[in-house]
Design a protein around this motif. Structure first.
Motif, PDB file in Angstrom:
ATOM      1  N   PRO A 100      34.936  32.124  51.254  1.00  0.00           N
ATOM      2  CA  PRO A 100      35.322  31.394  50.034  1.00  0.00           C
ATOM      3  C   PRO A 100      35.241  32.282  48.799  1.00  0.00           C
ATOM      4  O   PRO A 100      34.749  33.421  48.862  1.00  0.00           O
ATOM      5  CB  PRO A 100      34.272  30.279  49.971  1.00  0.00           C
ATOM      6  CG  PRO A 100      33.053  30.903  50.589  1.00  0.00           C
ATOM      7  CD  PRO A 100      33.567  31.786  51.705  1.00  0.00           C
ATOM      8  N   GLY A 101      35.724  31.763  47.675  1.00  0.00           N
ATOM      9  CA  GLY A 101      35.584  32.444  46.396  1.00  0.00           C
ATOM     10  C   GLY A 101      36.848  33.152  45.938  1.00  0.00           C
ATOM     11  O   GLY A 101      37.687  33.557  46.744  1.00  0.00           O
ATOM     12  N   ARG A 102      36.972  33.304  44.620  1.00  0.00           N
ATOM     13  CA  ARG A 102      38.108  34.029  44.053  1.00  0.00           C
ATOM     14  C   ARG A 102      38.036  35.506  44.442  1.00  0.00           C
ATOM     15  O   ARG A 102      36.952  36.069  44.587  1.00  0.00           O
ATOM     16  CB  ARG A 102      38.118  33.900  42.528  1.00  0.00           C
ATOM     17  CG  ARG A 102      38.411  32.508  42.004  1.00  0.00           C
ATOM     18  CD  ARG A 102      38.575  32.536  40.491  1.00  0.00           C
ATOM     19  NE  ARG A 102      37.343  32.934  39.809  1.00  0.00           N
ATOM     20  CZ  ARG A 102      37.271  33.220  38.510  1.00  0.00           C
ATOM     21  NH1 ARG A 102      38.374  33.163  37.753  1.00  0.00           N
ATOM     22  NH2 ARG A 102      36.110  33.544  37.962  1.00  0.00           N
ATOM     23  N   PHE A 146      34.793  37.915  33.946  1.00  0.00           N
ATOM     24  CA  PHE A 146      33.391  38.208  34.189  1.00  0.00           C
ATOM     25  C   PHE A 146      32.936  37.497  35.459  1.00  0.00           C
ATOM     26  O   PHE A 146      33.217  36.315  35.655  1.00  0.00           O
ATOM     27  CB  PHE A 146      32.540  37.758  33.005  1.00  0.00           C
ATOM     28  CG  PHE A 146      31.061  37.846  33.264  1.00  0.00           C
ATOM     29  CD1 PHE A 146      30.429  39.072  33.316  1.00  0.00           C
ATOM     30  CD2 PHE A 146      30.316  36.697  33.485  1.00  0.00           C
ATOM     31  CE1 PHE A 146      29.062  39.152  33.567  1.00  0.00           C
ATOM     32  CE2 PHE A 146      28.955  36.768  33.731  1.00  0.00           C
ATOM     33  CZ  PHE A 146      28.325  38.005  33.774  1.00  0.00           C
ATOM     34  N   LEU A 147      32.236  38.210  36.333  1.00  0.00           N
ATOM     35  CA  LEU A 147      31.723  37.643  37.577  1.00  0.00           C
ATOM     36  C   LEU A 147      30.200  37.724  37.550  1.00  0.00           C
ATOM     37  O   LEU A 147      29.638  38.815  37.444  1.00  0.00           O
ATOM     38  CB  LEU A 147      32.267  38.414  38.787  1.00  0.00           C
ATOM     39  CG  LEU A 147      33.791  38.520  38.901  1.00  0.00           C
ATOM     40  CD1 LEU A 147      34.170  39.379  40.106  1.00  0.00           C
ATOM     41  CD2 LEU A 147      34.423  37.139  39.011  1.00  0.00           C
ATOM     42  N   LEU A 217      31.041  35.271  44.198  1.00  0.00           N
ATOM     43  CA  LEU A 217      30.083  34.510  44.989  1.00  0.00           C
ATOM     44  C   LEU A 217      29.662  33.272  44.220  1.00  0.00           C
ATOM     45  O   LEU A 217      29.286  33.348  43.044  1.00  0.00           O
ATOM     46  CB  LEU A 217      28.848  35.359  45.302  1.00  0.00           C
ATOM     47  CG  LEU A 217      29.090  36.597  46.173  1.00  0.00           C
ATOM     48  CD1 LEU A 217      27.808  37.383  46.325  1.00  0.00           C
ATOM     49  CD2 LEU A 217      29.630  36.202  47.542  1.00  0.00           C
ATOM     50  N   ALA A 218      29.697  32.142  44.887  1.00  0.00           N
ATOM     51  CA  ALA A 218      29.212  30.905  44.286  1.00  0.00           C
ATOM     52  C   ALA A 218      27.695  30.908  44.314  1.00  0.00           C
ATOM     53  O   ALA A 218      27.070  31.479  45.212  1.00  0.00           O
ATOM     54  CB  ALA A 218      29.765  29.704  45.042  1.00  0.00           C
ATOM     55  N   ALA A 219      27.089  30.259  43.346  1.00  0.00           N
ATOM     56  CA  ALA A 219      25.626  30.246  43.248  1.00  0.00           C
ATOM     57  C   ALA A 219      24.977  29.703  44.508  1.00  0.00           C
ATOM     58  O   ALA A 219      23.940  30.195  44.959  1.00  0.00           O
ATOM     59  CB  ALA A 219      25.194  29.428  42.032  1.00  0.00           C
ATOM     60  N   VAL A 220      25.606  28.716  45.123  1.00  0.00           N
ATOM     61  CA  VAL A 220      24.997  28.089  46.302  1.00  0.00           C
ATOM     62  C   VAL A 220      24.955  29.028  47.488  1.00  0.00           C
ATOM     63  O   VAL A 220      24.082  28.923  48.347  1.00  0.00           O
ATOM     64  CB  VAL A 220      25.763  26.811  46.694  1.00  0.00           C
ATOM     65  CG1 VAL A 220      25.573  25.741  45.637  1.00  0.00           C
ATOM     66  CG2 VAL A 220      27.245  27.106  46.890  1.00  0.00           C
ATOM     67  N   GLU A 221      25.878  29.962  47.573  1.00  0.00           N
ATOM     68  CA  GLU A 221      25.883  30.861  48.732  1.00  0.00           C
ATOM     69  C   GLU A 221      25.193  32.177  48.449  1.00  0.00           C
ATOM     70  O   GLU A 221      24.762  32.880  49.357  1.00  0.00           O
ATOM     71  CB  GLU A 221      27.327  31.168  49.183  1.00  0.00           C
ATOM     72  CG  GLU A 221      28.111  32.024  48.235  1.00  0.00           C
ATOM     73  CD  GLU A 221      29.392  32.589  48.853  1.00  0.00           C
ATOM     74  OE1 GLU A 221      29.321  33.077  49.991  1.00  0.00           O
ATOM     75  OE2 GLU A 221      30.422  32.535  48.178  1.00  0.00           O
ATOM     76  N   SER A 222      25.055  32.579  47.163  1.00  0.00           N
ATOM     77  CA  SER A 222      24.578  33.922  46.865  1.00  0.00           C
ATOM     78  C   SER A 222      23.142  34.006  46.401  1.00  0.00           C
ATOM     79  O   SER A 222      22.422  34.920  46.765  1.00  0.00           O
ATOM     80  CB  SER A 222      25.475  34.551  45.792  1.00  0.00           C
ATOM     81  OG  SER A 222      25.399  33.786  44.599  1.00  0.00           O
ATOM     82  N   ALA A 223      22.718  33.078  45.590  1.00  0.00           N
ATOM     83  CA  ALA A 223      21.419  33.231  44.946  1.00  0.00           C
ATOM     84  C   ALA A 223      20.264  33.426  45.925  1.00  0.00           C
ATOM     85  O   ALA A 223      19.469  34.353  45.768  1.00  0.00           O
ATOM     86  CB  ALA A 223      21.144  32.049  44.018  1.00  0.00           C
ATOM     87  N   PRO A 224      20.111  32.587  46.963  1.00  0.00           N
ATOM     88  CA  PRO A 224      18.973  32.775  47.851  1.00  0.00           C
ATOM     89  C   PRO A 224      18.978  34.118  48.550  1.00  0.00           C
ATOM     90  O   PRO A 224      17.960  34.793  48.670  1.00  0.00           O
ATOM     91  CB  PRO A 224      19.114  31.629  48.846  1.00  0.00           C
ATOM     92  CG  PRO A 224      19.983  30.619  48.158  1.00  0.00           C
ATOM     93  CD  PRO A 224      20.919  31.429  47.340  1.00  0.00           C
TER      94      PRO A 224
END
Length: 228
Positions: A100-102, A146-147, A217-224
């Motif tokens: 997923p993601g741009r 900005f990413l 990366l979306a916050a839900v998939e990347s942050a952890p």
């Protein structure tokens, strides 16, 4: 040495060297000429006139691999060059297939001199090449948003089909990612913001080139994962 005159621009003869210099001062009979970077006028230095060739080819028609030649010199007829290997009109590989993601693509110009971890270069020369790559990535990433976090795949498009270890080109990819930070695409390239660059081999391109593929990366998939 009537081909050496004040204001004339010389380009590096090596096909992978993009350096361009301008003659600042030279008197007939001098063994050295004062030159500066053609674009900025910075880094004035003396260079041996034996490195300033009248043309980019030798008397036998072979392309020179060292020194500089006038940018405005007429090409000299020589033996026919082999046909270039053309780059396909579009990428043939989806490097983020199913993810997923741009997605964004940052393609550097072909024929840039690249850094390889196996090279043994003087630190000044290494710094010069790093600066060119960083600036090229900065220019190529204009217009990107900005990413906050991104997954980056760095693809080396070689000039032939010999076997290579793309990880050896990490210094080149690192310089390019720094260029993205300079442009403001990324706030930084530490582990909390960037996954990668993962280095891969792409299709053959005449002169070789580097291409960065970015996936937001979306916050839900990347942050952890990024903060472990």
């Amino acid at each position: 040495m009537n081909h050496i005159r004040k204001g004339r621009v010389f380009a590096a003869c090596h096909p992978q060297d993009t350096a361009r210099i301008r003659i600042v001062q030279y008197e007939e009979g001098d063994s050295r000429a004062l030159v500066a970077d053609a674009a900025t006028g910075a880094r004035q230095r003396l260079i041996l006139v034996s490195s300033l060739h009248p043309t980019a080819v030798t008397g036998t028609g072979n392309r020179r691999k060292s020194g500089y030649a006038p940018e405005d010199a007429r090409p000299v007829t020589g033996p026919p060059a082999p046909p270039p290997i053309e780059e396909p009109a579009a990428e043939v590989t989806d490097w983020f297939d199913g993810m997923p993601g741009r997605r964004f693509r940052v393609a550097l110009p072909p024929r840039l001199l690249l850094l390889n971890s196996n090279q043994r270069l003087h630190h000044h020369r290494r710094a010069d090449i790093t600066r060119v790559l960083r600036r090229a990535a900065w220019a190529a990433s204009r217009g990107l948003p900005f990413l906050e976090q991104a997954h980056i795949i760095g693809v080396l498009h070689p000039e032939d089909r010999q076997r290579r270890d793309p990880a050896n080109w990490y210094p080149s990819f690192k310089a390019c990612v720094d260029g993205l930070v300079d442009q403001g695409v990324l706030e930084d390239d530490d582990h909390t913001r960037v996954v990668g660059p993962d280095m891969r081999i792409g299709h053959v391109v005449s002169g070789s080139r580097l291409v960065l593929h970015l996936r937001e990366l979306a916050a839900v998939e990347s942050a952890p994962e990024l903060r472990k």
